[in-house]
Design a protein around this motif. Sequence first.
Motif, PDB file in Angstrom:
ATOM      1  N   ASP A   1      30.332  10.747   9.673  1.00 26.42           N
ATOM      2  CA  ASP A   1      31.298  11.250   8.693  1.00 26.42           C
ATOM      3  C   ASP A   1      31.936  10.086   7.942  1.00 26.42           C
ATOM      4  OD1 ASP A   1      31.044  14.071   9.194  1.00 26.42           O
ATOM      5  OD2 ASP A   1      32.096  13.737  11.073  1.00 26.42           O
ATOM      6  N   ARG A   2      32.292   9.031   8.657  1.00 28.37           N
ATOM      7  CA  ARG A   2      32.876   7.857   8.001  1.00 28.37           C
ATOM      8  C   ARG A   2      31.841   7.152   7.128  1.00 28.37           C
ATOM      9  NH1 ARG A   2      35.905   7.972  12.812  1.00 28.37           N
ATOM     10  NH2 ARG A   2      34.251   7.012  14.041  1.00 28.37           N
TER      11      ARG A   2
ATOM     12  N   LYS B   1      30.807   9.259   3.829  1.00 24.15           N
ATOM     13  CA  LYS B   1      31.901   9.748   2.986  1.00 24.15           C
ATOM     14  C   LYS B   1      31.759   9.360   1.515  1.00 24.15           C
ATOM     15  CE  LYS B   1      35.724   7.894   3.853  1.00 24.15           C
ATOM     16  NZ  LYS B   1      36.944   7.218   3.569  1.00 24.15           N
TER      17      LYS B   1
ATOM     18  N   ARG C   1      37.645  16.095   7.538  1.00 24.66           N
ATOM     19  CA  ARG C   1      36.901  14.818   7.502  1.00 24.66           C
ATOM     20  C   ARG C   1      35.383  15.011   7.616  1.00 24.66           C
ATOM     21  NH1 ARG C   1      35.129  12.920  12.415  1.00 24.66           N
ATOM     22  NH2 ARG C   1      35.806  14.087  14.236  1.00 24.66           N
TER      23      ARG C   1
END
Length: 196
Positions: free
Chosen positions: A147-148, A151, A175
């Motif tokens: 997810d990070r 992004k 997120r």
Amino acid sequence: MDATPLKDHKAKLREILHDEIAALPDGYIADSNRGIYLQAVSLKRFADARNIMVYYSVRREPDTIRIINAALSAGKTVALPYCLRGGILQARLVCNLIELKPAVLGIPAPMDTAPIMPPDELDLVIVPALTYDRTGNRIGYGGGYYDRFLKDIPAYTVGLARERLIRDKLPIEPRDVAVKCVITETDIIMDCHSQV
């Protein structure tokens, strides 16, 4: 649903999925792996991609080793994930799977000396998960690495899922980053994020 019950719901769903995955017959796993591989390498986005990132599958995950070898054989630049502390993920280049060594949780990963592929140069990323829904949302393993990582990158993102595990709708948090395409052994769901 507020944050704590949602996290609890996702944690429970992970347990259910682990049980469902463990219960899948070996014959189905083998057939599913074949079908997912054929669907993945037939994808135009795969054929056109020059720089791709693929996770190294372990245990009963959809098999990516054949996909990695197909990409390398086709002369593509291939990166595999390399995990750092703090939930940071890097795309590190590989030329051959014999270069890998056991890393986090014993999963084969590139050497720490392997060159880093800048995320904005990736054309396609195949993203791991326990399963996906038909709108591209995923239940991952809970670390939030992807997810990070995903992004803010422009790469086309693909999820691999076994048809027997795919859901119509999964719980998501703000997120969470959906993929743009979900591939099963029987279906390719294109631009699924736009169906939300």
